[in-house]
Design a protein around this motif. Sequence first.
Motif, PDB file in Angstrom:
ATOM      1  N   ALA A 158       0.816  -1.217   0.000  1.00  0.00           N
ATOM      2  CA  ALA A 158       0.000   0.000   0.000  1.00  0.00           C
ATOM      3  C   ALA A 158       0.851   1.270   0.000  1.00  0.00           C
ATOM      4  O   ALA A 158       0.500   2.260  -0.638  1.00  0.00           O
ATOM      5  CB  ALA A 158      -0.944   0.003   1.203  1.00  0.00           C
ATOM      6  N   ALA A 162       6.364  -3.127   1.024  1.00  0.00           N
ATOM      7  CA  ALA A 162       6.466  -4.585   0.911  1.00  0.00           C
ATOM      8  C   ALA A 162       7.919  -4.946   0.629  1.00  0.00           C
ATOM      9  O   ALA A 162       8.600  -4.251  -0.126  1.00  0.00           O
ATOM     10  CB  ALA A 162       5.568  -5.101  -0.202  1.00  0.00           C
ATOM     11  N   GLY A 163       8.394  -5.999   1.270  1.00  0.00           N
ATOM     12  CA  GLY A 163       9.778  -6.413   1.090  1.00  0.00           C
ATOM     13  C   GLY A 163      10.741  -5.796   2.095  1.00  0.00           C
ATOM     14  O   GLY A 163      11.918  -6.138   2.128  1.00  0.00           O
ATOM     15  N   THR A 169       9.550  -8.315  13.422  1.00  0.00           N
ATOM     16  CA  THR A 169       9.843  -8.432  14.854  1.00  0.00           C
ATOM     17  C   THR A 169      10.147  -9.895  15.197  1.00  0.00           C
ATOM     18  O   THR A 169       9.295 -10.756  15.034  1.00  0.00           O
ATOM     19  CB  THR A 169       8.634  -7.974  15.701  1.00  0.00           C
ATOM     20  N   LYS A 181      10.636   0.681  17.022  1.00  0.00           N
ATOM     21  CA  LYS A 181      10.140  -0.461  17.777  1.00  0.00           C
ATOM     22  C   LYS A 181      11.278  -1.360  18.236  1.00  0.00           C
ATOM     23  O   LYS A 181      12.440  -1.015  18.067  1.00  0.00           O
ATOM     24  CB  LYS A 181       9.055  -1.202  17.008  1.00  0.00           C
TER      25      LYS A 181
ATOM     26  N   ASP B 134      -3.738  -5.120  -2.657  1.00  0.00           N
ATOM     27  CA  ASP B 134      -2.957  -5.851  -1.646  1.00  0.00           C
ATOM     28  C   ASP B 134      -3.781  -6.079  -0.381  1.00  0.00           C
ATOM     29  O   ASP B 134      -4.002  -5.156   0.405  1.00  0.00           O
ATOM     30  CB  ASP B 134      -1.693  -5.060  -1.289  1.00  0.00           C
ATOM     31  N   LEU B 256       3.224  -9.795   9.114  1.00  0.00           N
ATOM     32  CA  LEU B 256       2.660  -9.811   7.760  1.00  0.00           C
ATOM     33  C   LEU B 256       2.653  -8.384   7.213  1.00  0.00           C
ATOM     34  O   LEU B 256       2.981  -8.155   6.047  1.00  0.00           O
ATOM     35  CB  LEU B 256       1.238 -10.393   7.778  1.00  0.00           C
ATOM     36  N   ASN B 258       4.693  -5.859   8.170  1.00  0.00           N
ATOM     37  CA  ASN B 258       6.069  -5.398   7.941  1.00  0.00           C
ATOM     38  C   ASN B 258       6.669  -5.960   6.664  1.00  0.00           C
ATOM     39  O   ASN B 258       7.497  -5.311   6.038  1.00  0.00           O
ATOM     40  CB  ASN B 258       6.961  -5.807   9.119  1.00  0.00           C
ATOM     41  N   SER B 259       6.275  -7.172   6.280  1.00  0.00           N
ATOM     42  CA  SER B 259       6.886  -7.724   5.067  1.00  0.00           C
ATOM     43  C   SER B 259       6.040  -7.488   3.822  1.00  0.00           C
ATOM     44  O   SER B 259       6.584  -7.418   2.722  1.00  0.00           O
ATOM     45  CB  SER B 259       7.212  -9.217   5.230  1.00  0.00           C
ATOM     46  N   LEU B 260       4.703  -7.339   3.959  1.00  0.00           N
ATOM     47  CA  LEU B 260       3.846  -7.221   2.773  1.00  0.00           C
ATOM     48  C   LEU B 260       3.150  -5.865   2.627  1.00  0.00           C
ATOM     49  O   LEU B 260       2.736  -5.504   1.528  1.00  0.00           O
ATOM     50  CB  LEU B 260       2.793  -8.337   2.776  1.00  0.00           C
ATOM     51  N   ASN B 261       2.952  -5.163   3.728  1.00  0.00           N
ATOM     52  CA  ASN B 261       2.310  -3.846   3.671  1.00  0.00           C
ATOM     53  C   ASN B 261       1.018  -3.824   2.850  1.00  0.00           C
ATOM     54  O   ASN B 261       0.836  -2.977   1.974  1.00  0.00           O
ATOM     55  CB  ASN B 261       3.322  -2.817   3.123  1.00  0.00           C
ATOM     56  N   PRO B 262       0.080  -4.764   3.151  1.00  0.00           N
ATOM     57  CA  PRO B 262      -1.212  -4.726   2.443  1.00  0.00           C
ATOM     58  C   PRO B 262      -2.013  -3.506   2.909  1.00  0.00           C
ATOM     59  O   PRO B 262      -1.713  -2.947   3.961  1.00  0.00           O
ATOM     60  CB  PRO B 262      -1.902  -6.009   2.913  1.00  0.00           C
ATOM     61  N   SER B 263      -3.019  -3.089   2.121  1.00  0.00           N
ATOM     62  CA  SER B 263      -3.857  -1.990   2.596  1.00  0.00           C
ATOM     63  C   SER B 263      -4.789  -2.475   3.710  1.00  0.00           C
ATOM     64  O   SER B 263      -5.072  -1.738   4.645  1.00  0.00           O
ATOM     65  CB  SER B 263      -4.660  -1.393   1.438  1.00  0.00           C
ATOM     66  N   PHE B 289       3.965  -3.418  16.915  1.00  0.00           N
ATOM     67  CA  PHE B 289       4.861  -4.339  16.212  1.00  0.00           C
ATOM     68  C   PHE B 289       5.137  -3.970  14.754  1.00  0.00           C
ATOM     69  O   PHE B 289       5.684  -4.776  14.008  1.00  0.00           O
ATOM     70  CB  PHE B 289       4.306  -5.770  16.269  1.00  0.00           C
ATOM     71  N   THR B 290       4.715  -2.775  14.323  1.00  0.00           N
ATOM     72  CA  THR B 290       4.972  -2.380  12.931  1.00  0.00           C
ATOM     73  C   THR B 290       5.753  -1.071  12.884  1.00  0.00           C
ATOM     74  O   THR B 290       5.642  -0.251  13.792  1.00  0.00           O
ATOM     75  CB  THR B 290       3.656  -2.183  12.140  1.00  0.00           C
ATOM     76  N   PHE B 291       6.511  -0.882  11.811  1.00  0.00           N
ATOM     77  CA  PHE B 291       7.244   0.382  11.680  1.00  0.00           C
ATOM     78  C   PHE B 291       6.306   1.451  11.104  1.00  0.00           C
ATOM     79  O   PHE B 291       5.280   1.116  10.499  1.00  0.00           O
ATOM     80  CB  PHE B 291       8.560   0.205  10.907  1.00  0.00           C
ATOM     81  N   PRO B 292       6.617   2.727  11.376  1.00  0.00           N
ATOM     82  CA  PRO B 292       5.620   3.802  11.181  1.00  0.00           C
ATOM     83  C   PRO B 292       4.880   3.803   9.839  1.00  0.00           C
ATOM     84  O   PRO B 292       3.654   3.966   9.818  1.00  0.00           O
ATOM     85  CB  PRO B 292       6.453   5.080  11.351  1.00  0.00           C
ATOM     86  N   GLN B 293       5.590   3.627   8.703  1.00  0.00           N
ATOM     87  CA  GLN B 293       4.881   3.693   7.417  1.00  0.00           C
ATOM     88  C   GLN B 293       3.844   2.581   7.266  1.00  0.00           C
ATOM     89  O   GLN B 293       2.806   2.773   6.641  1.00  0.00           O
ATOM     90  CB  GLN B 293       5.873   3.586   6.259  1.00  0.00           C
ATOM     91  N   VAL B 294       4.139   1.416   7.862  1.00  0.00           N
ATOM     92  CA  VAL B 294       3.174   0.306   7.800  1.00  0.00           C
ATOM     93  C   VAL B 294       2.027   0.559   8.772  1.00  0.00           C
ATOM     94  O   VAL B 294       0.849   0.361   8.431  1.00  0.00           O
ATOM     95  CB  VAL B 294       3.869  -1.041   8.083  1.00  0.00           C
ATOM     96  N   SER B 297      -0.322   2.810   6.939  1.00  0.00           N
ATOM     97  CA  SER B 297      -0.944   2.444   5.662  1.00  0.00           C
ATOM     98  C   SER B 297      -1.640   1.088   5.654  1.00  0.00           C
ATOM     99  O   SER B 297      -2.391   0.792   4.730  1.00  0.00           O
ATOM    100  CB  SER B 297       0.090   2.512   4.529  1.00  0.00           C
TER     101      SER B 297
END
Lengths: 323, 323
Positions: A158, A162-163, A169, A181, B134, B256, B258-263, B289-294, B297
């Motif tokens: 989004a 991704a990636g 974590t 985090k 996504d 999920l 952090n690695s895929l960033n689905p909407s 458990f997620t970094f700010p951009q994730v 979004s």
Amino acid sequence: MAEEKIMGIDLGGTTVKFAILTTEGEIQQKWSIQTNILDEGSHIVPDIIASINHHLNLYDMQPKDFIGIGMGTPGSVDRKKGTVVGAYNLKWKTTQPVKEQIEKETGISFTLDNDANVAALGERWKGAGDNEPDVVFMTLGTGVGGGIIMEGDLLHGAAGCAGEVGHITVDPNGFECTCGKKGCIETIASATGIVQVARKLSEEYAGTSELKQSLDNGEDITSKDVFKLAEEKEDQLALMVVDYVCYYLGLACGNLGNSLNPSSLILGGGVSAAGEFLRSKVANYFEQFTFPQVTESTKIKLAQLGNDAGIIGAASLALKLKD
Amino acid sequence: MAEEKIMGIDLGGTTVKFAILTTEGEIQQKWSIQTNILDEGSHIVPDIIASINHHLNLYDMQPKDFIGIGMGTPGSVDRKKGTVVGAYNLKWKTTQPVKEQIEKETGISFTLDNDANVAALGERWKGAGDNEPDVVFMTLGTGVGGGIIMEGDLLHGAAGCAGEVGHITVDPNGFECTCGKKGCIETIASATGIVQVARKLSEEYAGTSELKQSLDNGEDITSKDVFKLAEEKEDQLALMVVDYVCYYLGLACGNLGNSLNPSSLILGGGVSAAGEFLRSKVANYFEQFTFPQVTESTKIKLAQLGNDAGIIGAASLALKLKD
């Protein structure tokens, strides 16, 4: 009719690498220039354009010989607009209209993506990925990054994150990460993370160890030193550090495997120079952390292309311009 | 020219659900039959065929009115061959040539995928996923399953295990899972997992609690009871159980993300009936458990289609037959 070529550019903070490839991914010409980050990086794009045009001249090639140019870049990419923003190691603070400038001055179609994604495409196409449709690439360097290709497509997500596997974590109560985090795999398995783990385990370690001695003496230790002491001297503390790092790498890879089931999970970047010593230990923990069908069908591999992954992957982006 | 329709079939262990939809995903007709698993499930495909032909007749429709039929099924699917194997709740032990039989007897093109993937497609298309490219779907039922759609495509992986999010390891020293490893999210956040967590925490809990009393009396407790006691009676042990479950769900969803960033990351299945009480707690841990951009979004949402997700998603598979 001219044979169709593709060009790949890997834009980094110190050098810009270029290559001209066949559509089969064979490198025919390769060169590089220094990245001039003076004046807020305003020389970078003109330098790239001049270098492209100079080499086309040198090799007696025309814009029409090319399907297109693909580029990997640091920073946040807007793929549709062909712009880059926030590439701090290039001193690019404002939005850079890279595609517009390069297309105008070279007469060749241009496309781009971020550097980790482009390296993933390269390893998938001509490296350890065997050109399979589902490949995850994890680069262990100063930080931990990566790229994911599934069903033949690079994943973006989004907000383009991704990636970004470095922020998975793995230890909710672990080290603090620059992202804000705790316990990201980057805090453990990057070059700096490995040294951090060494310092932590050293504090609690009572036996004799060359690694501990070096740390206690205030010497500068690198992740390479840790792997060397572990593999070549069987230094007990160094072995504990390597095991700690591989355990959490195995957990991160395991969870990527459990949710995505790629055919290959490729480890690249400077830390992966530790080679089979690293790979086999990660693969052992990966087995422990994956369910049987994934254990059998997803393989942990080492990257094969080294520095060429970027230019090859970047060039592969240009292939899509043909459609 | 006839308006183009699609048909979706959701094959389950107790019922087979059918629907006829427009290409915009509007359900026009819906019916179901019982699944007859006698004689090694040999009646299932003939029953499906008879029901399709009967209803075409009933609604005065022709095979040519349909782009195709899509079906979601338990077991391992070979999408190219259109076969299913190892669907034990259907008593299908040998490979079933489902596509071949149904196409021959109905005259309509047929395609299929596994039930969790198909439900994910449904929620993405007409449910909480807002038809974004996504979307990750996690179903919390007797087990924990799911499906992942990225760049508009359902992910399958090297051995068809992509989207099997139930075996993400969230607690390496946790409960043993039926898959052979430890600490899968399924051992904590499935209906049975939640009861398992309740028993574990109850052993260590010393205060007063209706939940503890019920467990100590040997009463049958369900995950629904746990959520009810927590939400309606603020039972302290039940609240601890819910917090424990949501912490690990937040961790699994976080990784999920952090690695895929689905909407959207959509929670479905029986356990998700706990609604906003569950969602908000998972979303809080997801943020941790997620970094700010994730965090910004990727949204944690509740499934919206309930039992219809399967037939709608199955029908959407048929849309691809048009290309």
